[in-house]
Design an enzyme around this catalytic site. Structure first.
Site, mmCIF file in Angstrom:
data_model
loop_
_atom_site.group_PDB
_atom_site.id
_atom_site.type_symbol
_atom_site.label_atom_id
_atom_site.label_comp_id
_atom_site.label_asym_id
_atom_site.label_seq_id
_atom_site.Cartn_x
_atom_site.Cartn_y
_atom_site.Cartn_z
ATOM 1 N N HIS A 146 24.515 -17.954 -51.315
ATOM 2 C CA HIS A 146 23.971 -17.251 -50.222
ATOM 3 C C HIS A 146 24.537 -18.276 -48.675
ATOM 4 O O HIS A 146 23.969 -17.787 -47.850
ATOM 5 C CB HIS A 146 22.194 -17.532 -49.994
HETATM 6 O O1 ZLV Z 1 18.482 -17.270 -56.822
HETATM 7 O O2 ZLV Z 1 9.892 -20.606 -51.198
HETATM 8 O O3 ZLV Z 1 11.396 -14.498 -49.409
HETATM 9 C C1 ZLV Z 1 20.009 -18.434 -55.704
HETATM 10 C C2 ZLV Z 1 19.668 -17.705 -55.405
HETATM 11 O O4 ZLV Z 1 19.470 -15.814 -55.231
HETATM 12 C C3 ZLV Z 1 11.864 -15.823 -49.052
HETATM 13 N N1 ZLV Z 1 13.224 -16.485 -49.227
HETATM 14 C C4 ZLV Z 1 12.184 -16.291 -47.027
HETATM 15 C C5 ZLV Z 1 11.807 -14.539 -46.318
HETATM 16 C C6 ZLV Z 1 11.197 -15.670 -46.377
HETATM 17 N N2 ZLV Z 1 11.094 -16.810 -47.165
HETATM 18 C C7 ZLV Z 1 9.418 -16.791 -47.288
HETATM 19 C C8 ZLV Z 1 9.753 -18.546 -47.776
HETATM 20 C C9 ZLV Z 1 9.749 -18.649 -48.969
HETATM 21 C C10 ZLV Z 1 9.709 -20.071 -48.994
HETATM 22 C C11 ZLV Z 1 9.781 -21.519 -50.550
HETATM 23 C C12 ZLV Z 1 9.236 -20.238 -52.142
HETATM 24 C C13 ZLV Z 1 8.185 -20.599 -52.808
HETATM 25 C C14 ZLV Z 1 7.494 -21.024 -54.162
HETATM 26 C C15 ZLV Z 1 8.431 -19.644 -54.646
HETATM 27 C C16 ZLV Z 1 9.367 -18.605 -54.372
HETATM 28 C C17 ZLV Z 1 9.915 -18.990 -53.588
HETATM 29 C C18 ZLV Z 1 10.945 -17.981 -53.176
HETATM 30 N N3 ZLV Z 1 11.477 -18.417 -51.263
HETATM 31 C C19 ZLV Z 1 11.149 -17.413 -53.589
HETATM 32 N N4 ZLV Z 1 12.130 -16.269 -52.703
HETATM 33 C C20 ZLV Z 1 12.387 -16.922 -51.672
HETATM 34 C C21 ZLV Z 1 13.810 -16.565 -51.605
HETATM 35 C C22 ZLV Z 1 14.923 -17.488 -51.344
HETATM 36 C C23 ZLV Z 1 15.433 -17.092 -52.252
HETATM 37 C C24 ZLV Z 1 16.465 -17.630 -52.941
HETATM 38 C C25 ZLV Z 1 17.475 -16.940 -54.030
HETATM 39 C C26 ZLV Z 1 18.800 -18.155 -54.391
HETATM 40 C C27 ZLV Z 1 20.345 -19.743 -56.247
HETATM 41 ZN ZN ZN Z 2 18.862 -15.399 -56.840
#
Ligand code: ZLV
Ligand code: ZN
Ligand code: CA
Length: 393
Positions: A146
């Site tokens: 990302h």
């Molecule tokens: O696996 O996050 O949904 C590559 C990869 O592809 C969001 N982030 C963003 C958009 C609004 N925010 C939410 C903020 C959340 C911040 C903390 C978490 C904490 C605990 C549990 C789940 C999350 C979380 N965050 C789940 N999904 C998000 C995504 C980012 C996903 C990145 C995937 C990375 C390494």
């Molecule tokens: Zn992922």
């Protein structure tokens, strides 16, 4: 070690850095760098290191990071301190500089070192393919798809994949990038929007309102113009919850088979994010280790240089199972795996309460309801076929 002989077929190199694995994103953050330690421990316990060239990777240099990233971003990344952003009642959603310091991309101790070690492993792996010392190079510490030129995003700060592909492009005319992480590989896709030397294909859960990052629709194929040589070289496979091994295998074979036929890549870069497995803390799919690993096996059988990256994966024991199984595919030992007994129970007895030794093939977690119809999957293959009419190698 008894029973482990060097395969005649492929030279495999394995790139890791134990110092990278010690970093912490914070107690509640789903990204756990120690899943790399757990994976390595399981890989070594099966004796697989005797069938590969093993390297401790170095950290990428500032100049190497700057082959993709903006220097003002790198300079900031190198100097920010892991102070929590103070909460301001006047401004509860501060505009974060380069998106750094929020809850997805927190600042933590040693952040710059962590990033440069991830990129260093990916870059070392790419160089082994360039010098032809390896046929398959593995960098499970990379895959942070990302990260943008001047912005952190979704737990990713430095895009090691883009940096490694730029290295591959020095010695290979065309690189096919494939992304089986449950999230859209937006950073890699965007980085190569304007070149016809890289084709990007991401398979992901797509639900723009409710699932990160919200991009990667079937008809999102990058900026289309007759002046852009990269037109039609971004392929997206948007999926719903609960896709099974059988469906994924059929789609992967159809889509990637056609991409290879039309694009004729000279090397493949495969991001193996393990959050597409069933039971993943952030994932939505029903893939088993076999279905996930079948993608690695397919790419290996193409018979051109292959680099394997890690990526997402938030249920550490399942991550370790998948990347161990996929390492065994690279070294051609997957058929022997069932008959092998690991020499020790991995690190911190993480698997001990399941069975005496971890069963690689039985992953944890309840299956999700499958919301992918066969019709939808056929439409995807149809659309991809039409996109590929514009592509020629
Ligand atoms: O696996 O996050 O949904 C590559 C990869 O592809 C969001 N982030 C963003 C958009 C609004 N925010 C939410 C903020 C959340 C911040 C903390 C978490 C904490 C605990 C549990 C789940 C999350 C979380 N965050 C789940 N999904 C998000 C995504 C980012 C996903 C990145 C995937 C990375 C390494
Ligand atoms: Zn992922
Ligand atoms: Ca993906």
């Amino acid at each position: 070690e008894a029973g482990v002989t060097r395969p005649k077929g492929y030279n495999v190199s394995f790139h890791c850095n134990p110092d990278m694995e010690k970093h912490h994103f914070g107690q509640t953050h789903p990204m756990k760098p120690w899943r790399l330690t757990l994976s390595k421990s399981l890989i070594y316990s099966y004796g697989m290191s005797f069938a590969m060239d093993n390297y401790i990777s170095r950290a990428a240099t500032y100049e190497e990071l700057a082959s993709f990233h903006a220097t003002d971003y790198l300079d900031f990344l190198g100097t920010v301190l892991p102070e929590p952003v103070p909460f301001d009642v006047e401004n509860p959603n501060p505009d974060l500089k380069f998106n750094l310091g929020g809850s997805d991309c927190p600042l933590f101790e040693g952040l710059y070192d962590y990033c440069s070690m991830s990129a260093g492993g990916a870059l070392d792996a790419a160089r082994k393919l360039c010098t032809k010392q390896s046929d398959i190079a593995i960098a499970w510490g990379g895959g942070l798809h990302h990260a943008k030129k001047s912005e952190a995003s979704g737990f990713c700060y430095i895009n090691d994949i883009v940096i490694a592909i730029l290295q591959l492009l020095r010695c290979y005319p065309r690189v096919l990038y494939i992304d089986i992480d449950v999230h859209h590989g937006d950073g890699v896709e965007e980085a190569f929007f304007s070149t016809d030397r890289v084709m990007t294909v991401s398979f992901h859960k797509y639900d723009p309102q409710n699932f990160f990052p919200g991009t990667g629709a079937l008809d999102d194929n990058g900026p289309q113009s007759e002046h852009n040589p990269g037109s039609h070289h971004a392929i997206n496979v948007p999926l719903n919850d609960g896709i099974t091994d059988e469906q994924y295998d059929w789609l992967f074979n159809s889509v990637i088979g056609k991409c290879i036929e039309k694009f004729r890549p000279s090397a493949i870069a495969l991001q193996c994010g393990a959050d597409s497995l069933a039971g993943d803390r952030l994932g939505r799919f029903n893939l088993q280790v076999q279905g996930h690993g079948a993608c690695v096996d397919f790419c290996k059988r193409v018979g051109i240089p292959l680099i394997l990256f890690g990526g997402g994966g938030y249920t550490p024991r399942n991550v370790a199972r998948a990347w161990t199984y996929e390492t065994s595919i690279a070294i051609d030992h997957q058929d022997k795996l069932n008959h092998m007994i690991p020499t020790h129970t991995p690190w911190r007895d993480h698997f001990r309460h399941e069975t005496l030794f971890p069963t690689l093939e039985q992953i944890l977690g309840e299956p999700r309801q499958n919301r992918n119809t066969q019709k939808k999957l056929q439409d995807i293959v149809q659309h991809v076929t039409e996109q590929l009419r514009f592509v020629q190698a």
